[in-house]
Design a protein around this motif. Sequence first.
Motif, PDB file in Angstrom:
ATOM      1  N   PHE B 423       0.735  -0.944  -0.341  1.00 29.24           N
ATOM      2  CA  PHE B 423      -0.575  -0.386  -0.339  1.00 29.24           C
ATOM      3  C   PHE B 423       0.808   0.831   0.069  1.00 29.24           C
ATOM      4  CE2 PHE B 423      -2.933  -3.127   1.905  1.00 29.24           C
ATOM      5  CZ  PHE B 423      -3.640  -3.237   1.237  1.00 29.24           C
ATOM      6  N   HIS B 424       0.732   1.873  -0.919  1.00 33.17           N
ATOM      7  CA  HIS B 424       1.810   3.062  -1.522  1.00 33.17           C
ATOM      8  C   HIS B 424       0.663   4.421  -2.203  1.00 33.17           C
ATOM      9  CE1 HIS B 424       3.031   2.528  -5.366  1.00 33.17           C
ATOM     10  NE2 HIS B 424       2.132   0.829  -5.371  1.00 33.17           N
ATOM     11  N   ILE B 425       1.384   5.043  -2.009  1.00 33.22           N
ATOM     12  CA  ILE B 425       0.154   5.547  -2.925  1.00 33.22           C
ATOM     13  C   ILE B 425       2.076   7.479  -4.038  1.00 33.22           C
ATOM     14  CG2 ILE B 425      -1.061   7.959  -3.693  1.00 33.22           C
ATOM     15  CD1 ILE B 425      -2.736   7.534  -1.554  1.00 33.22           C
ATOM     16  N   LYS B 426       1.946   7.028  -5.407  1.00 34.86           N
ATOM     17  CA  LYS B 426       3.069   7.947  -6.060  1.00 34.86           C
ATOM     18  C   LYS B 426       4.535   6.733  -5.199  1.00 34.86           C
ATOM     19  CE  LYS B 426       0.991  12.522  -7.292  1.00 34.86           C
ATOM     20  NZ  LYS B 426      -0.112  12.060  -6.272  1.00 34.86           N
ATOM     21  N   GLY B 427       4.149   5.551  -5.007  1.00 35.73           N
ATOM     22  CA  GLY B 427       5.581   4.674  -4.364  1.00 35.73           C
ATOM     23  C   GLY B 427       5.898   5.113  -3.218  1.00 35.73           C
ATOM     24  N   GLN B 428       5.152   6.096  -2.612  1.00 36.57           N
ATOM     25  CA  GLN B 428       5.236   6.714  -1.268  1.00 36.57           C
ATOM     26  C   GLN B 428       4.443   5.471  -0.317  1.00 36.57           C
ATOM     27  OE1 GLN B 428       6.829   9.627   1.184  1.00 36.57           O
ATOM     28  NE2 GLN B 428       5.249  10.405   1.355  1.00 36.57           N
ATOM     29  N   THR B 562       1.360  10.180 -14.030  1.00 35.54           N
ATOM     30  CA  THR B 562      -0.143  10.960 -15.094  1.00 35.54           C
ATOM     31  C   THR B 562      -1.511  10.740 -14.199  1.00 35.54           C
ATOM     32  OG1 THR B 562      -0.130   8.606 -15.413  1.00 35.54           O
ATOM     33  CG2 THR B 562       1.265   9.374 -16.790  1.00 35.54           C
ATOM     34  N   PRO B 563      -2.046  11.238 -14.354  1.00 36.54           N
ATOM     35  CA  PRO B 563      -3.491  10.903 -13.740  1.00 36.54           C
ATOM     36  C   PRO B 563      -3.629   9.615 -13.198  1.00 36.54           C
ATOM     37  CG  PRO B 563      -4.003  12.050 -15.587  1.00 36.54           C
ATOM     38  CD  PRO B 563      -2.832  12.294 -15.551  1.00 36.54           C
ATOM     39  N   ASP B 564      -3.110   8.600 -13.618  1.00 28.63           N
ATOM     40  CA  ASP B 564      -3.460   7.070 -12.912  1.00 28.63           C
ATOM     41  C   ASP B 564      -2.559   7.234 -11.729  1.00 28.63           C
ATOM     42  OD1 ASP B 564      -4.620   6.435 -15.367  1.00 28.63           O
ATOM     43  OD2 ASP B 564      -3.640   5.589 -16.162  1.00 28.63           O
ATOM     44  N   ASP B 565      -2.040   7.921 -11.328  1.00 23.22           N
ATOM     45  CA  ASP B 565      -1.124   8.017 -10.233  1.00 23.22           C
ATOM     46  C   ASP B 565      -1.680   9.110  -9.115  1.00 23.22           C
ATOM     47  OD1 ASP B 565       1.878   6.569 -10.459  1.00 23.22           O
ATOM     48  OD2 ASP B 565       1.498   8.263 -12.523  1.00 23.22           O
ATOM     49  N   ASP B 566      -2.594   9.323  -9.766  1.00 22.05           N
ATOM     50  CA  ASP B 566      -3.828  10.446  -8.364  1.00 22.05           C
ATOM     51  C   ASP B 566      -4.098   9.339  -7.832  1.00 22.05           C
ATOM     52  OD1 ASP B 566      -1.802  12.914  -8.797  1.00 22.05           O
ATOM     53  OD2 ASP B 566      -3.102  13.515 -10.221  1.00 22.05           O
ATOM     54  N   THR B 567      -4.606   8.590  -6.959  1.00 24.00           N
ATOM     55  CA  THR B 567      -5.533   7.717  -6.361  1.00 24.00           C
ATOM     56  C   THR B 567      -5.021   6.988  -5.466  1.00 24.00           C
ATOM     57  OG1 THR B 567      -6.417   5.333  -7.655  1.00 24.00           O
ATOM     58  CG2 THR B 567      -3.402   5.426  -7.730  1.00 24.00           C
ATOM     59  N   LEU B 568      -5.780   6.294  -4.925  1.00 21.11           N
ATOM     60  CA  LEU B 568      -5.518   5.411  -3.634  1.00 21.11           C
ATOM     61  C   LEU B 568      -5.389   4.365  -3.538  1.00 21.11           C
ATOM     62  CD1 LEU B 568      -8.395   7.194  -2.228  1.00 21.11           C
ATOM     63  CD2 LEU B 568      -6.095   8.342  -1.781  1.00 21.11           C
ATOM     64  N   ILE B 569      -5.243   3.688  -2.190  1.00 25.82           N
ATOM     65  CA  ILE B 569      -4.775   1.919  -2.147  1.00 25.82           C
ATOM     66  C   ILE B 569      -5.759   0.913  -2.743  1.00 25.82           C
ATOM     67  CG2 ILE B 569      -2.814   2.860  -0.915  1.00 25.82           C
ATOM     68  CD1 ILE B 569      -4.956   1.554   1.810  1.00 25.82           C
ATOM     69  N   ARG B 570      -5.846   0.270  -2.964  1.00 25.85           N
ATOM     70  CA  ARG B 570      -7.047  -1.035  -3.327  1.00 25.85           C
ATOM     71  C   ARG B 570      -7.765  -1.145  -1.757  1.00 25.85           C
ATOM     72  NH1 ARG B 570      -7.348  -5.715  -2.030  1.00 25.85           N
ATOM     73  NH2 ARG B 570      -4.791  -6.176  -0.346  1.00 25.85           N
ATOM     74  N   ARG B 571      -7.859  -0.864  -1.319  1.00 27.73           N
ATOM     75  CA  ARG B 571      -8.549  -1.702   0.405  1.00 27.73           C
ATOM     76  C   ARG B 571      -9.714  -0.245   0.458  1.00 27.73           C
ATOM     77  NH1 ARG B 571      -4.406  -4.889   3.752  1.00 27.73           N
ATOM     78  NH2 ARG B 571      -6.047  -6.953   2.906  1.00 27.73           N
ATOM     79  N   TRP B 572      -8.780   1.027   0.166  1.00 33.81           N
ATOM     80  CA  TRP B 572      -9.928   2.115   0.442  1.00 33.81           C
ATOM     81  C   TRP B 572     -11.276   2.218  -0.556  1.00 33.81           C
ATOM     82  CZ3 TRP B 572      -6.342   6.602   1.818  1.00 33.81           C
ATOM     83  CH2 TRP B 572      -5.671   6.518   3.783  1.00 33.81           C
ATOM     84  N   PHE B 573     -10.976   1.383  -1.925  1.00 35.92           N
ATOM     85  CA  PHE B 573     -12.114   0.947  -2.791  1.00 35.92           C
ATOM     86  C   PHE B 573     -12.803  -0.292  -2.186  1.00 35.92           C
ATOM     87  CE2 PHE B 573      -8.951   3.500  -5.692  1.00 35.92           C
ATOM     88  CZ  PHE B 573      -9.356   4.603  -5.853  1.00 35.92           C
TER      89      PHE B 573
END
Lengths: 632, 632
Positions: B423-428, B562-573
């Motif tokens: 679980f990370h966003i943009k690698g962090q 890209t906009p695909d990186d402006d996302t959340l982690i799987r579990r929050w979906f």
Amino acid sequence: MAFGYNGKILVVDLTAGTHEIREHDERWYRTYFGGSGFIGEMLLKEDLVDVDPLGPENTMIFACSVVTGAPISGFNRYTVGAKSPLTGGFARTEAAGFFGPEMKFAGFDAVIIKGAAEKPVYLWINDGNVEIRDAADLWGLDNWDTLVKLQELTGEKRVRVSSIGPAGEKMIPYACLQNDLEHYNGRTGMGAVMGSKNLKAIAIRGTGKLEFADPEKVKEIASWHRKRIKEHPPNVGLHKYGTPILTEGVNAGGFLPTRNFKEGQFEHADKLFAEPYHDTIFHSRGTCWSCSVACKRKLELDDPKYPLDKRFGGSEFEAVAALGSMCAVDSLPAIGYGTQLCNLLGLDVVSTGSVISFAMECYENGIITDEDTGGRPLKFGDADAMIWLIRQIAAKEGIGEVLSLGVKKAAEKIGKGAEKYSFHIKGQELAFHDGRGKTGMGLGFALCPTGADHIETPHDVAFVGEGISKLYPMGLLDPVDPVKTDAAKVRFFYIGQKAWGINNLLGLCNFCSVPIHALTFTKLVEAVQAITGWETSLYEILNGVERANVMARVFNNRCGFTPDDDTLIRRWFEKMPSGPLKGMRFEPDEFRGWIELYYEMSGWDKEGRPTRGKLIELGLDWLEEAQVGAAQ
Amino acid sequence: MAFGYNGKILVVDLTAGTHEIREHDERWYRTYFGGSGFIGEMLLKEDLVDVDPLGPENTMIFACSVVTGAPISGFNRYTVGAKSPLTGGFARTEAAGFFGPEMKFAGFDAVIIKGAAEKPVYLWINDGNVEIRDAADLWGLDNWDTLVKLQELTGEKRVRVSSIGPAGEKMIPYACLQNDLEHYNGRTGMGAVMGSKNLKAIAIRGTGKLEFADPEKVKEIASWHRKRIKEHPPNVGLHKYGTPILTEGVNAGGFLPTRNFKEGQFEHADKLFAEPYHDTIFHSRGTCWSCSVACKRKLELDDPKYPLDKRFGGSEFEAVAALGSMCAVDSLPAIGYGTQLCNLLGLDVVSTGSVISFAMECYENGIITDEDTGGRPLKFGDADAMIWLIRQIAAKEGIGEVLSLGVKKAAEKIGKGAEKYSFHIKGQELAFHDGRGKTGMGLGFALCPTGADHIETPHDVAFVGEGISKLYPMGLLDPVDPVKTDAAKVRFFYIGQKAWGINNLLGLCNFCSVPIHALTFTKLVEAVQAITGWETSLYEILNGVERANVMARVFNNRCGFTPDDDTLIRRWFEKMPSGPLKGMRFEPDEFRGWIELYYEMSGWDKEGRPTRGKLIELGLDWLEEAQVGAAQ
């Protein structure tokens, strides 16, 4: 407990002969603030898009703001709005004086007029008591006699009156409103709308007191401001000479519209400068509620042909240009007398001067002939012709009938190529600043929602060199080149328009306030805080400015305006023929690019429509649904 | 004469072994202000888009701001930035303490580090004297020993030191920097960048004095602020309990990330609350330059297994969640000890906790096996396993080697479906606030340029009901529903992000400043004015915030985000399985719509690229040319 405002708006229905009080909460006031904000909200919430501007369905508002009436110099303006008969879109026109504060003291933050009376009436607001009264005795009177009569009828010597003259009664689309014969809501034809409602005047007496959150701080700011006004050079100049102080510099810069925008310098301008004005026709200073600038002029002259009467407000710079350089008239007495006539009869002197110079140019080019004028020549420089035309227009007599339509519709009706000399933006005649010498103001003329308006827009010349420091608090750090149009100039205009917009939102006088005059951004915010008790900020206030601007834009878009209406007059796309600006012009394609850049900066799409994101950002979600065709 | 800042930035070239002083004028400082602004300008002007984050071409900046070091609570943070080895994009990480003010007192507003030394070095800045010194004796030391040694080497007991531990030397991409063993630039792997440059530490001694434009006013604001901090409930709580005061409420709300974000409540959370923390492991308060909140904790415990030493900063809320609920560890001594280890070794505790809980979930799902761990079980709840993994990671030993890559790259390397638990966003790795319970913060995690960062973003729960009044000065008037995501929430985030951004731009501590803590927007602006002498405004400051945000965005776009990186982690979906938020989730398509609405509010195109109009509006014309493919 609300501070600074009453929380009450008076809504009068002239058709039904009734009135009611509409109350709003702090949230509403903090969203719309006053002036331009109140107007935009009303036009859109009442959905005035499809109404006839001169029909009973049009609705007018006389709007103060949350700070109007505070005892600080310049906190005294009110704004009148409706759908404009001149442009067919958003109308907004401010005036100073005492009428706005009096409305606040009477208990109202705004007065909305709906419907139309069957017979002439006036509205009498006496400390919260509201009467719609018969105006049979007032109808047909000029503004002076109306005022005197209303003092009698109300039994109040100190009554404050906003009235229309015969021009408004006749629904001339550039008829204005006056108050106290010194202050005018000049632009966008609000006098005609009032006339169409059979409403001759609104008389107000208010003896209430506004409560402020921090009265001591209000006093402290007021006193700081008064002191600074005495020292701040632009205010010192305005106190001494009034707005006519501008004539010399504008002419020297080569951007004083002359002979219907044909030139930018008037060869006899020196006869119209502030000093001869002061030495010959000036009588004394007038002022507005609580203001220590006192830039208003009263004139007196014992002249058989052009007698000047100190009861009337004297010619401002715009009037000197309108009836002077635009008509090539070099007689200050004639200009003063023409101004006085416009004031008595209720004509906007800016549009009137433009119409007259249009007629003169048409005459000199054989488009209007002696046949049309009954043999009266209409040459540039003929002061008597100028005076004669004012009377003809106000009376809608002879050539005056077609000229009373304004230059756009007059040219359409006259035909014969008259459009070539018909200079307006969005249907409204221009104020007198040649955009080729102040290109930021040029952008403003193109983009102002009411058509060319000089109090919408930054005066580039004040921001050269160190002058730009006035806009530092808005993040603008680079000095301006007045005659250059480039991306930096678009940014300058984008930011400067918001700075000026503060005054149109809060009803502050440009000649006391930011960004050029004695009030600073910091003191402005402190004043709004001390008056209202809100912990507000320049950010929040500018958010309100943008909200008001976007509402005006949405209203105009719905009324059918397109990006083609965001343009300038033909002559400015042509080279200036002479003077210091010789050869300067706006290049049309490039200019279109700057307009589109402004849209993009504003969060508007290529059609000039605010995006959904912009509407939501400004809390204008309620406009979203109806923003037909906007970018999604 | 500049007030508040020195006008000088130290630029050290470790490859060449030289340094120079770069001077900037007021215009530059008023454009970029400090912190996030300085970083964005540097990353783009130095064009670090294509460099290897761990190569000598990467450049680091230690950035104060124009107000850092003023004697007002919270005016003490500095920000480290570079291209991030963790995300491959914009890095920014703040720390408090005394290091930033010391840099200012030594005569510099920022220190830029270019190149890489051949052998370990440290930088010694002594009141404007700059030396690059051999660090052979320091390399390999933990942060404590480094500090002690540097006090010896410089002969200055009061030297302020920012250093890396062994984790930074080994270029672990979530290695952090420390100063004074209590303050950490934790996120985005700046310790690794420093390690890649063979730079063990920066030691500073500054005895200069900052000049302020209005020193009396600065004192007055500082004293007003101190008084308010004593009364303002959130600050009172922070003083008493530090950030661990949050644990109870976050758990009660159901958004305390537990077992690698599987749940939002930890069944043993009560053992980690502020009161047991205070009663068992707490020793005393620590504080930062001129700050009266004193939210920092020092711990002491005489425990054979988990001895706690008061020389180190104690666990903040994030550490309690990272090593506690995320790992299902309910022992405060173990958490304190783990924090201490991270601090000594130079690992970011947030990423480290995430990595460990990722490993534990992988282990429980058979993806990491006893074979990988050398027979050491890695079960949730096993405090010893947690401590063991910290050591393994810092040493890059055994399973620690792959885990030292961070969850994104570790999962890629491990394979076997490990991505499912990465679980990370943009690698962090994420900070510990479940976005389903604070959807505004959820938007912030998706949109923060550094990947999920909790100090980028508004904490929705503070703005319910009357709480929203904290954002009135920014024009936000409607209370927030923490768990709802709708257009109003996007607006709340859009505005709130700017409010928080002030602190990242000016280097102010969130726990002293706007919008939640004791400083008000009004006093903030007054403070900046009194310090710098600029007539600035909240509008101008927020303009700077937006400018910094846009620069970060442009840098990331150029780095390939890209906009695909402006996302959340799987579990929050996916639906929250239990607790008060049971059933809550972000709906993916709807969420995409909110991201696009944010772009539109921001003046970015559908690809998340700032438009030309936005760049010009912000005075970032110099970025325009290179903004490849952006909307025109």
